[in-house]
Design a protein around this motif. Structure first.
Motif, PDB file in Angstrom:
ATOM      1  N   GLU A 182     -21.318 -10.089  12.954  1.00 33.89           N
ATOM      2  CA  GLU A 182     -21.431 -11.565  12.620  1.00 33.89           C
ATOM      3  C   GLU A 182     -21.273 -11.836  11.252  1.00 33.89           C
ATOM      4  OE1 GLU A 182     -25.601 -12.644  13.426  1.00 33.89           O
ATOM      5  OE2 GLU A 182     -25.534 -11.905  15.374  1.00 33.89           O
ATOM      6  N   SER A 183     -21.277 -10.750  10.166  1.00 31.07           N
ATOM      7  CA  SER A 183     -21.165 -10.947   8.818  1.00 31.07           C
ATOM      8  C   SER A 183     -19.730 -10.467   8.067  1.00 31.07           C
ATOM      9  CB  SER A 183     -22.183 -10.411   8.036  1.00 31.07           C
ATOM     10  OG  SER A 183     -23.254 -11.194   8.706  1.00 31.07           O
ATOM     11  N   ARG A 184     -19.492  -9.193   8.601  1.00 25.70           N
ATOM     12  CA  ARG A 184     -18.372  -8.792   7.872  1.00 25.70           C
ATOM     13  C   ARG A 184     -17.001  -9.386   8.199  1.00 25.70           C
ATOM     14  NH1 ARG A 184     -14.566  -4.882   7.509  1.00 25.70           N
ATOM     15  NH2 ARG A 184     -14.346  -3.616   5.745  1.00 25.70           N
ATOM     16  N   PRO A 185     -16.851  -9.713   9.429  1.00 26.71           N
ATOM     17  CA  PRO A 185     -15.489 -10.431   9.592  1.00 26.71           C
ATOM     18  C   PRO A 185     -15.230 -11.795   8.826  1.00 26.71           C
ATOM     19  CG  PRO A 185     -16.557  -9.893  11.690  1.00 26.71           C
ATOM     20  CD  PRO A 185     -17.455  -9.665  10.631  1.00 26.71           C
ATOM     21  N   ARG A 186     -16.570 -12.145   8.326  1.00 34.97           N
ATOM     22  CA  ARG A 186     -16.400 -13.447   7.618  1.00 34.97           C
ATOM     23  C   ARG A 186     -16.357 -13.144   6.122  1.00 34.97           C
ATOM     24  NH1 ARG A 186     -21.805 -16.552   9.453  1.00 34.97           N
ATOM     25  NH2 ARG A 186     -21.253 -17.969   7.835  1.00 34.97           N
ATOM     26  N   LEU A 187     -16.361 -11.909   5.604  1.00 37.53           N
ATOM     27  CA  LEU A 187     -16.277 -11.286   4.131  1.00 37.53           C
ATOM     28  C   LEU A 187     -14.975 -10.780   3.953  1.00 37.53           C
ATOM     29  CD1 LEU A 187     -19.927  -9.822   3.768  1.00 37.53           C
ATOM     30  CD2 LEU A 187     -18.939 -12.042   2.731  1.00 37.53           C
ATOM     31  N   THR A 188     -14.571 -10.335   4.891  1.00 38.37           N
ATOM     32  CA  THR A 188     -13.304  -9.212   4.814  1.00 38.37           C
ATOM     33  C   THR A 188     -12.379  -8.924   6.250  1.00 38.37           C
ATOM     34  OG1 THR A 188     -11.960  -7.565   3.478  1.00 38.37           O
ATOM     35  CG2 THR A 188     -14.164  -7.029   4.499  1.00 38.37           C
ATOM     36  N   THR A 189     -11.572  -8.472   6.152  1.00 35.47           N
ATOM     37  CA  THR A 189     -10.848  -7.802   7.454  1.00 35.47           C
ATOM     38  C   THR A 189     -10.811  -6.231   7.169  1.00 35.47           C
ATOM     39  OG1 THR A 189      -8.494  -8.158   6.564  1.00 35.47           O
ATOM     40  CG2 THR A 189      -9.550  -9.835   7.860  1.00 35.47           C
ATOM     41  N   PHE A 190     -10.501  -5.415   8.233  1.00 33.21           N
ATOM     42  CA  PHE A 190     -10.207  -4.073   8.071  1.00 33.21           C
ATOM     43  C   PHE A 190      -8.810  -3.762   7.558  1.00 33.21           C
ATOM     44  CE2 PHE A 190      -8.294   0.064   9.522  1.00 33.21           C
ATOM     45  CZ  PHE A 190      -9.256   0.817   9.407  1.00 33.21           C
ATOM     46  N   GLU A 191      -7.901  -4.497   7.587  1.00 28.72           N
ATOM     47  CA  GLU A 191      -6.638  -4.364   6.866  1.00 28.72           C
ATOM     48  C   GLU A 191      -6.872  -4.524   5.189  1.00 28.72           C
ATOM     49  OE1 GLU A 191      -7.033  -6.388   9.481  1.00 28.72           O
ATOM     50  OE2 GLU A 191      -6.007  -5.182  10.781  1.00 28.72           O
ATOM     51  N   SER A 192      -7.694  -5.548   4.879  1.00 29.03           N
ATOM     52  CA  SER A 192      -8.071  -5.571   3.519  1.00 29.03           C
ATOM     53  C   SER A 192      -8.867  -4.653   2.802  1.00 29.03           C
ATOM     54  CB  SER A 192      -8.565  -7.264   3.250  1.00 29.03           C
ATOM     55  OG  SER A 192      -7.805  -8.227   3.736  1.00 29.03           O
ATOM     56  N   CYS A 193      -9.783  -4.144   3.704  1.00 29.71           N
ATOM     57  CA  CYS A 193     -10.786  -3.137   3.047  1.00 29.71           C
ATOM     58  C   CYS A 193     -11.391  -2.322   4.034  1.00 29.71           C
ATOM     59  CB  CYS A 193     -11.998  -3.916   2.317  1.00 29.71           C
ATOM     60  SG  CYS A 193     -13.050  -2.840   1.446  1.00 29.71           S
ATOM     61  N   PRO A 194     -10.994  -0.901   4.213  1.00 23.61           N
ATOM     62  CA  PRO A 194     -11.520  -0.054   5.028  1.00 23.61           C
ATOM     63  C   PRO A 194     -13.140   0.231   5.096  1.00 23.61           C
ATOM     64  CG  PRO A 194     -10.394   1.150   3.754  1.00 23.61           C
ATOM     65  CD  PRO A 194     -10.319  -0.226   3.206  1.00 23.61           C
ATOM     66  N   TYR A 195     -13.634  -0.001   3.837  1.00 23.37           N
ATOM     67  CA  TYR A 195     -15.036   0.407   3.621  1.00 23.37           C
ATOM     68  C   TYR A 195     -16.095  -0.659   4.610  1.00 23.37           C
ATOM     69  CZ  TYR A 195     -13.132   3.375   0.045  1.00 23.37           C
ATOM     70  OH  TYR A 195     -12.423   4.302  -0.433  1.00 23.37           O
ATOM     71  N   LEU A 196     -17.253   0.100   4.801  1.00 22.36           N
ATOM     72  CA  LEU A 196     -18.392  -0.496   5.670  1.00 22.36           C
ATOM     73  C   LEU A 196     -18.863  -1.662   4.851  1.00 22.36           C
ATOM     74  CD1 LEU A 196     -20.021  -0.713   7.982  1.00 22.36           C
ATOM     75  CD2 LEU A 196     -21.488   0.981   6.997  1.00 22.36           C
ATOM     76  N   PHE A 197     -19.388  -1.407   3.471  1.00 23.61           N
ATOM     77  CA  PHE A 197     -20.131  -2.683   2.840  1.00 23.61           C
ATOM     78  C   PHE A 197     -19.200  -3.083   1.603  1.00 23.61           C
ATOM     79  CE2 PHE A 197     -23.527   0.236   4.297  1.00 23.61           C
ATOM     80  CZ  PHE A 197     -24.120  -0.579   5.450  1.00 23.61           C
ATOM     81  N   VAL A 198     -19.018  -4.272   1.931  1.00 25.79           N
ATOM     82  CA  VAL A 198     -18.065  -5.086   0.989  1.00 25.79           C
ATOM     83  C   VAL A 198     -18.831  -6.372   0.111  1.00 25.79           C
ATOM     84  CG1 VAL A 198     -16.297  -4.625   2.229  1.00 25.79           C
ATOM     85  CG2 VAL A 198     -17.297  -6.744   2.644  1.00 25.79           C
ATOM     86  N   ASN A 199     -18.403  -6.620  -0.869  1.00 29.64           N
ATOM     87  CA  ASN A 199     -18.968  -7.681  -1.693  1.00 29.64           C
ATOM     88  C   ASN A 199     -18.258  -9.105  -1.392  1.00 29.64           C
ATOM     89  OD1 ASN A 199     -16.490  -8.131  -2.842  1.00 29.64           O
ATOM     90  ND2 ASN A 199     -16.943  -6.817  -4.643  1.00 29.64           N
TER      91      ASN A 199
END
Length: 200
Positions: free
Chosen positions: A145-162
């Motif tokens: 629900e949340s991570r796709p609204r914050l970033t994409t895998f291509e932009s950042c491979p890390y699990l937790f993003v700002n």
């Protein structure tokens, strides 16, 4: 001043001061006499062979189960960042990973179906760490629900993003944890390491 004078002084201090305070005083005395001998005012250092008192190791700060419940309840999971925060704190508490290990987790390090994560620790050593159902559910919800609204895998491979979609920093994690501790009304000192010790 001779060796026995220093020993007697340290013993007197020990009667009414904590071991840590006595050790500090002795350290100052040793430094002073080292200076005097180096400058030629004394031929030998009378404090050189005086042992420091043993300082008991402090128990690490830990949170009770009730404290953990209060901390997690303070998170508003209606927002993407709140869902991330719940997943992050649940995972930290469930696995006892260090903050650096937690924030260096990549999506490829997760195996939620099998219930474990692959952690890269000190010296680049990897280990498999099991996670419980609560942490698994929280991480799964964050990923869906949340991570796709914050970033994409291509932009950042890390699990937790700002909120900018980049890897969350240690300072960011510290700020988040401190904020929830205040919101939960926890009076004890809450640090990222507190979760690790609480897990242990």
């Amino acid at each position: 001043v001779c060796h026995d004078d220093v020993v007697e002084y340290v013993m007197k201090l020990s009667r009414y001061k904590a071991p840590r305070s006595v050790a500090r005083s002795l350290s100052a005395i040793k430094t002073f006499f080292r200076f005097l001998t180096a400058e030629g005012y004394m031929s030998s250092n009378p404090a050189r062979l005086v042992d420091c008192p043993k300082i008991p190791r402090r128990l690490p700060d830990t949170l009770s189960i009730e404290d953990i419940k209060k901390l997690l309840s303070a998170i508003d999971t209606q927002s993407p960042l709140g869902t991330r925060d719940l997943a992050m704190l649940e995972l930290a508490y469930a696995t006892g990973t260090r903050v650096s290990e937690l924030l260096n987790l990549k999506l490829q390090d997760l195996n939620l179906e099998a219930g474990f994560i692959r952690v890269t620790g000190k010296g680049s050593k990897q280990r498999l760490v099991p996670i419980g159902s609560r942490a698994t559910q929280a991480v799964h919800k964050y990923l869906e629900e949340s991570r796709p609204r914050l970033t994409t895998f291509e932009s950042c491979p890390y699990l937790f993003v700002n909120k900018k979609g980049k890897r969350l920093s240690r300072q960011g994690f510290w700020k988040i944890l401190k904020g929830y501790a205040l919101k939960a009304g926890l009076r004890k000192r809450v640090t990222p390491h507190s979760l690790r010790h609480s897990f242990a």
